[in-house]
Design a protein around this motif. Sequence first.
Motif, PDB file in Angstrom:
ATOM      1  N   LEU A   1       3.554  10.783  -2.073  1.00 42.98           N
ATOM      2  CA  LEU A   1       2.321   9.994  -2.139  1.00 42.98           C
ATOM      3  C   LEU A   1       2.547   8.574  -2.642  1.00 42.98           C
ATOM      4  CD1 LEU A   1      -0.254  12.629  -3.459  1.00 42.98           C
ATOM      5  CD2 LEU A   1       0.395  12.088  -1.099  1.00 42.98           C
ATOM      6  N   GLU A   2       3.753   8.304  -3.148  1.00 41.85           N
ATOM      7  CA  GLU A   2       4.087   6.960  -3.623  1.00 41.85           C
ATOM      8  C   GLU A   2       4.878   6.168  -2.579  1.00 41.85           C
ATOM      9  OE1 GLU A   2       2.956   5.510  -6.322  1.00 41.85           O
ATOM     10  OE2 GLU A   2       1.903   7.316  -6.969  1.00 41.85           O
ATOM     11  N   GLN A   3       5.099   6.746  -1.405  1.00 39.92           N
ATOM     12  CA  GLN A   3       5.867   6.052  -0.371  1.00 39.92           C
ATOM     13  C   GLN A   3       5.096   4.843   0.116  1.00 39.92           C
ATOM     14  OE1 GLN A   3       7.647   8.542   2.520  1.00 39.92           O
ATOM     15  NE2 GLN A   3       8.371   6.847   3.764  1.00 39.92           N
ATOM     16  N   GLU A   4       5.804   3.729   0.238  1.00 42.35           N
ATOM     17  CA  GLU A   4       5.175   2.496   0.690  1.00 42.35           C
ATOM     18  C   GLU A   4       4.838   2.578   2.178  1.00 42.35           C
ATOM     19  OE1 GLU A   4       5.843  -2.326   0.647  1.00 42.35           O
ATOM     20  OE2 GLU A   4       7.415  -1.013  -0.124  1.00 42.35           O
TER      21      GLU A   4
ATOM     22  N   LEU B   1      -3.575  -3.392   5.527  1.00 42.43           N
ATOM     23  CA  LEU B   1      -2.560  -2.719   6.334  1.00 42.43           C
ATOM     24  C   LEU B   1      -2.558  -3.316   7.737  1.00 42.43           C
ATOM     25  CD1 LEU B   1      -0.484  -0.488   5.892  1.00 42.43           C
ATOM     26  CD2 LEU B   1      -2.125   1.123   6.829  1.00 42.43           C
ATOM     27  N   SER B   2      -1.395  -3.678   8.221  1.00 42.12           N
ATOM     28  CA  SER B   2      -1.324  -4.282   9.553  1.00 42.12           C
ATOM     29  C   SER B   2      -0.882  -3.254  10.586  1.00 42.12           C
ATOM     30  CB  SER B   2      -0.346  -5.466   9.545  1.00 42.12           C
ATOM     31  OG  SER B   2       0.978  -4.994   9.369  1.00 42.12           O
ATOM     32  N   GLY B   3      -1.108  -3.603  11.826  1.00 41.28           N
ATOM     33  CA  GLY B   3      -0.590  -2.804  12.931  1.00 41.28           C
ATOM     34  C   GLY B   3       0.683  -3.467  13.408  1.00 41.28           C
ATOM     35  N   GLY B   4       1.627  -2.691  13.829  1.00 50.05           N
ATOM     36  CA  GLY B   4       2.873  -3.266  14.338  1.00 50.05           C
ATOM     37  C   GLY B   4       3.143  -2.697  15.709  1.00 50.05           C
ATOM     38  N   THR B   5       3.372  -3.561  16.668  1.00 52.96           N
ATOM     39  CA  THR B   5       3.647  -3.089  18.011  1.00 52.96           C
ATOM     40  C   THR B   5       4.913  -3.752  18.530  1.00 52.96           C
ATOM     41  OG1 THR B   5       2.306  -4.822  18.993  1.00 52.96           O
ATOM     42  CG2 THR B   5       1.215  -2.729  18.573  1.00 52.96           C
TER      43      THR B   5
ATOM     44  N   ASP C   1       8.285   0.699  14.046  1.00 53.59           N
ATOM     45  CA  ASP C   1       8.235   0.466  12.593  1.00 53.59           C
ATOM     46  C   ASP C   1       6.895   0.860  11.973  1.00 53.59           C
ATOM     47  OD1 ASP C   1      10.830  -0.574  12.684  1.00 53.59           O
ATOM     48  OD2 ASP C   1      10.061  -2.537  13.241  1.00 53.59           O
ATOM     49  N   GLN C   2       6.397   2.004  12.371  1.00 53.43           N
ATOM     50  CA  GLN C   2       5.114   2.459  11.828  1.00 53.43           C
ATOM     51  C   GLN C   2       5.347   3.392  10.640  1.00 53.43           C
ATOM     52  OE1 GLN C   2       2.303   1.108  12.965  1.00 53.43           O
ATOM     53  NE2 GLN C   2       3.657  -0.030  14.272  1.00 53.43           N
ATOM     54  N   SER C   3       4.417   3.425   9.762  1.00 52.84           N
ATOM     55  CA  SER C   3       4.508   4.303   8.608  1.00 52.84           C
ATOM     56  C   SER C   3       3.425   5.358   8.574  1.00 52.84           C
ATOM     57  CB  SER C   3       4.442   3.472   7.321  1.00 52.84           C
ATOM     58  OG  SER C   3       5.539   2.602   7.254  1.00 52.84           O
ATOM     59  N   VAL C   4       2.279   5.106   9.205  1.00 54.93           N
ATOM     60  CA  VAL C   4       1.186   6.079   9.215  1.00 54.93           C
ATOM     61  C   VAL C   4       0.601   6.158  10.625  1.00 54.93           C
ATOM     62  CG1 VAL C   4      -0.578   4.426   8.450  1.00 54.93           C
ATOM     63  CG2 VAL C   4      -0.957   6.857   8.109  1.00 54.93           C
ATOM     64  N   LEU C   5       0.293   7.376  11.045  1.00 51.35           N
ATOM     65  CA  LEU C   5      -0.305   7.622  12.352  1.00 51.35           C
ATOM     66  C   LEU C   5      -1.699   8.192  12.153  1.00 51.35           C
ATOM     67  CD1 LEU C   5      -0.230   8.005  15.458  1.00 51.35           C
ATOM     68  CD2 LEU C   5       0.878  10.215  15.040  1.00 51.35           C
TER      69      LEU C   5
ATOM     70  N   MET D   1       0.851  -1.173   0.000  1.00 54.53           N
ATOM     71  CA  MET D   1       0.000   0.000   0.000  1.00 54.53           C
ATOM     72  C   MET D   1       0.896   1.237   0.000  1.00 54.53           C
ATOM     73  SD  MET D   1      -2.961   1.002   2.796  1.00 54.53           S
ATOM     74  CE  MET D   1      -3.872  -0.487   2.426  1.00 54.53           C
ATOM     75  N   VAL D   2       0.464   2.269  -0.711  1.00 52.51           N
ATOM     76  CA  VAL D   2       1.175   3.545  -0.716  1.00 52.51           C
ATOM     77  C   VAL D   2       0.249   4.628  -0.143  1.00 52.51           C
ATOM     78  CG1 VAL D   2       2.704   2.952  -2.640  1.00 52.51           C
ATOM     79  CG2 VAL D   2       0.515   4.073  -3.112  1.00 52.51           C
ATOM     80  N   VAL D   3       0.809   5.795   0.116  1.00 51.28           N
ATOM     81  CA  VAL D   3       0.031   6.881   0.730  1.00 51.28           C
ATOM     82  C   VAL D   3      -1.226   7.192  -0.090  1.00 51.28           C
ATOM     83  CG1 VAL D   3       0.072   9.307   1.416  1.00 51.28           C
ATOM     84  CG2 VAL D   3       2.062   7.859   1.871  1.00 51.28           C
ATOM     85  N   LYS D   4      -1.112   7.187  -1.421  1.00 47.39           N
ATOM     86  CA  LYS D   4      -2.288   7.455  -2.270  1.00 47.39           C
ATOM     87  C   LYS D   4      -3.421   6.472  -1.992  1.00 47.39           C
ATOM     88  CE  LYS D   4      -0.755   7.501  -6.464  1.00 47.39           C
ATOM     89  NZ  LYS D   4      -0.477   7.698  -7.896  1.00 47.39           N
ATOM     90  N   ASP D   5      -3.075   5.223  -1.699  1.00 46.05           N
ATOM     91  CA  ASP D   5      -4.095   4.216  -1.390  1.00 46.05           C
ATOM     92  C   ASP D   5      -4.836   4.572  -0.104  1.00 46.05           C
ATOM     93  OD1 ASP D   5      -3.340   2.668  -3.612  1.00 46.05           O
ATOM     94  OD2 ASP D   5      -1.812   1.624  -2.433  1.00 46.05           O
ATOM     95  N   ILE D   6      -4.099   5.056   0.892  1.00 48.83           N
ATOM     96  CA  ILE D   6      -4.720   5.460   2.156  1.00 48.83           C
ATOM     97  C   ILE D   6      -5.712   6.593   1.917  1.00 48.83           C
ATOM     98  CG2 ILE D   6      -4.258   6.553   4.403  1.00 48.83           C
ATOM     99  CD1 ILE D   6      -1.650   4.902   4.436  1.00 48.83           C
TER     100      ILE D   6
END
Length: 115
Positions: free
Chosen positions: A20-23, A109-113, A42-46, A1-6
């Motif tokens: 917007l193309e960042q994975e 999209l998974s959650g990572g903790t 290791d999170q990518s989106v908040l 998934m990339v930012v545009k998908d979100i």
Amino acid sequence: MVVKDIIDILHGEVICEGDLEQEIKTACGSDMMSDVLAFVKDQSVLLTGLVNPQVVRTAEMMDMACIVFVRGKIPDDSIISLAQTRGITLIKTRYRMFTACGLLYTNGLSGGTAV
């Protein structure tokens, strides 16, 4: 998934555009930045309903590419400017946090903790 998908999944509106193309591999939903710093790795989106500069600073420290403001929250110009200088994409969505997280999860999209 990339930012545009979100953006598409959450029917989001871009407030500040980074890459917007960042994975994007994982996500975190929280209004407590101390929890994000203490327990999330290791999170990518908040996803958050908190609208203050600390959100951008936390995202930067955690190498997050994107912040989604839930419930239609809109950050002020100082927050937008801070995100622009850091290259962090800001998005707003009308969805509540629970729904937004669920939509991203059901779309892969998974959650990572850190446990």
